[in-house]
Design an enzyme around this catalytic site. Structure first.
Site, short mmCIF file in Angstrom:
data_model
loop_
_atom_site.label_atom_id
_atom_site.label_comp_id
_atom_site.label_asym_id
_atom_site.label_seq_id
_atom_site.Cartn_x
_atom_site.Cartn_y
_atom_site.Cartn_z
N ASP A 194 7.84 19.89 75.66
CA ASP A 194 6.44 20.09 76.06
C ASP A 194 5.74 18.78 76.46
O ASP A 194 4.62 18.51 76.03
CB ASP A 194 5.65 20.78 74.94
CG ASP A 194 4.39 21.46 75.47
OD1 ASP A 194 4.11 21.36 76.68
OD2 ASP A 194 3.66 22.06 74.66
N SER B 295 -5.13 19.98 74.66
CA SER B 295 -3.70 19.77 74.96
C SER B 295 -3.47 18.59 75.87
O SER B 295 -4.09 18.47 76.93
CB SER B 295 -3.11 21.02 75.60
OG SER B 295 -2.89 21.99 74.65
N HIS C 52 3.01 22.20 79.21
CA HIS C 52 2.32 23.49 79.40
C HIS C 52 0.99 23.33 80.14
O HIS C 52 0.47 24.29 80.68
CB HIS C 52 2.12 24.23 78.07
CG HIS C 52 1.07 23.67 77.17
ND1 HIS C 52 1.34 22.88 76.09
CD2 HIS C 52 -0.27 23.81 77.20
CE1 HIS C 52 0.22 22.56 75.48
NE2 HIS C 52 -0.78 23.11 76.13
#
Length: 512
Positions: A134, A213, A103
């Site tokens: 992911d 992230s 992402h």
């Protein structure tokens, strides 16, 4: 600079999955806001006692990633969104590769990266991207980027109650940040990025904020996970992707292609009910779960049946709650998650009151693609007389649900989540979901948000088939039937074709 966010997922393998999907439709972002980019290595509150490497050494491997992205609008697929800027984290692993979240780099048009103490930003290439778990692998072509760098090693899955350091570049500053948390839970859970896939996650109570992230979670100097999402319903509840998922991804891409996860393709029910167990002749003390549904084209199609009582997978016993008895915390589907296409799946089960064994090869389910959020893709569509048709997929459904123009769309939603009618890649739902108003289509509102079943008596298999039927017909009158409606929509072919020419100019449709 805007930060990216991610959310929840699921699979078609269990009742839990379908329940989560329905929750997601009513609230597309219920579980997590993803965590993005950086963590710091020398917080005064964090010691490096548990690490075999110093903070200064680890700093050499953590990467800041800057992304400029642009996506298509599912509801108006001829339009692209504006260019968005976002940031994330990543870290170096073997062979000068950067591991991060999918992402972080989804829909990217341009990516650049920078390591600690570097003043120059380096252009980045995406080598592999896996939306179902992911994760992504990046590479910087300029070798100067790697000067005096350090590649991190992958470790195992951390123990419950053990400390983990989360490293990256979260909001609140421009330097690397480190936060420490305790592993509080290990279980299968939804991955927000695809909203349909479910894999093992490690829950930690470390602060994982926008910007974290893709950053590493470290224990004793080794990577035990990748920070990727956080709960919005609690405080300091963050999640990392454990190394078994990372290893699965890295093994998958060894041949240069990412194939993705296989799916068992069943729904199951727990076996707490004694009356249910008695009815199916389940012996006392025999634990397991009931199969309630087998999906077409899944690995189990043709091998398992509704009513089967699964007691063990690959020799590992299954509890009444569907967890492996050896842990009582990991769903038995985790065993499937670690397999690749062609690997053998073996079940011990009770069928018609007899104990038997069945085995079959693992494989992917083509129907899953439209159930999953997609990125970096065009949305094929077809306009006829100003009526806009598209394949039903998760992106369209989410965009459509926000328009407020969803009257009569309950069958559309039901068919999307049921999906039992879709048996292979040649069968997909085509929906009339909006119109570009014109005098020729002013009386077509009744058919909006309905799924096409046939054109002039021919059953529609997919969008290309639908397009071909309309473009090739010589009939003056086109009759389009929709599921749930006995009276077809009647269109005059030449009038609709002429209207399209005017509509393209009026609405500035380019390339159609």
């Amino acid at each position: 600079m805007k930060e990216k966010k991610a959310t929840d997922p699921n699979t078609m393998d269990s009742n839990k999955l379908m329940q989560k999907q329905k929750k997601i439709l009513s609230n597309p972002f219920p579980f997590a806001s993803t965590i993005l980019f950086f963590l710091f290595l020398y917080s005064p509150f964090i010691s490096a006692e548990s690490s075999s490497q110093s903070v200064d050494e680890i700093r050499k491997s953590v990467v800041q990633i800057r992304v400029f992205s642009q996506a298509k609008d599912p509801y108006s697929p001829w339009i692209s969104s504006g260019i968005a800027a976002s940031t994330g984290s990543g870290f170096l692993i073997a062979n000068n590769r950067i591991l991060t979240n999918a992402h972080v780099v989804s829909n990217a048009k341009f990516i650049e990266a920078q390591r600690n103490n570097q003043t120059e930003w380096y252009e980045v290439k995406v080598l592999f991207i896996a939306h179902d778990c992911d994760l992504a692998i990046l590479e910087v072509p300029d070798t100067n980027f790697y000067a005096n760098s350090l590649e991190l090693e992958l470790g195992g899955i951390p123990e419950l109650a053990s400390p983990v350091d989360i490293i990256g570049y979260p909001i609140g500053g421009s330097k690397i940040s480190v936060s420490r948390g305790i592993v509080s839970r290990i279980e299968q859970a939804s991955y927000a990025h695809s909203q349909i896939d479910s894999h093992l996650v490690v829950q930690v109570d470390a602060a994982i904020n926008p910007g974290n992230s893709g950053g590493p979670a470290l224990q004793n100097g080794k990577v035990v996970g990748v920070a990727f999402q956080a709960s919005t319903k609690g405080e300091n509840i963050g999640y990392i992707i454990p190394t078994n998922v990372i290893h699965h991804f890295l093994k998958d891409i060894e041949d240069g292609v990412y194939d993705g996860y296989v799916e068992l393709g069943i729904q199951t029910q727990n076996s707490y009910s004694e009356s249910h167990r008695k009815f199916y002749g389940i012996p006392q003390g025999e634990e397991g779960v009931f199969v309630t549904r087998v999906f077409k084209q899944g690995s189990a199609d043709g091998f398992l049946q509704a009513g089967d009582y699964l007691t063990a997978i690959d020799g590992r016993k299954i509890g009444k709650n569907g967890n492996l008895q050896e842990t009582n915390s990991i769903d038995f589907l985790e065993v499937i998650d670690n397999k690749f296409a062609g690997d053998d799946i073996r079940f011990d089960l009770i069928r018609n009151k007899k104990k038997i064994q069945v085995s079959f090869p693992a494989k992917k389910m083509p129907q899953m693609e439209n159930q999953r959020s997609s990125y970096g893709k065009e949305y094929p569509y077809f306009i006829f007389g100003g009526l806009v048709f598209q394949t039903v997929n998760r992106d369209l459904l989410e965009a459509w649900s926000k328009t407020g123009q969803t009257q009569g769309g309950s069958l559309l939603v039901y068919r999307f989540y049921d999906a039992s009618h879709l048996s292979d890649g040649d069968a997909e739902d085509v929906v009339l979901y909006r119109k570009l108003s014109h005098p020729s289509n002013s009386h077509s509102d009744f058919y909006l948000n309905m799924v096409v079943s046939s054109v002039n008596g021919t059953t529609v298999k997919n969008l290309n088939h639908f397009k071909s039927l309309l473009q090739s017909t010589k009939e003056k009158i086109v009759k389009i039937h929709f599921y749930g409606v006995q009276v077809p929509m009647i269109l005059e072919r030449e009038e609709s074709e002429k209207a399209d020419e005017q509509i393209k100019k009026t609405y500035h449709l380019i390339g159609k």
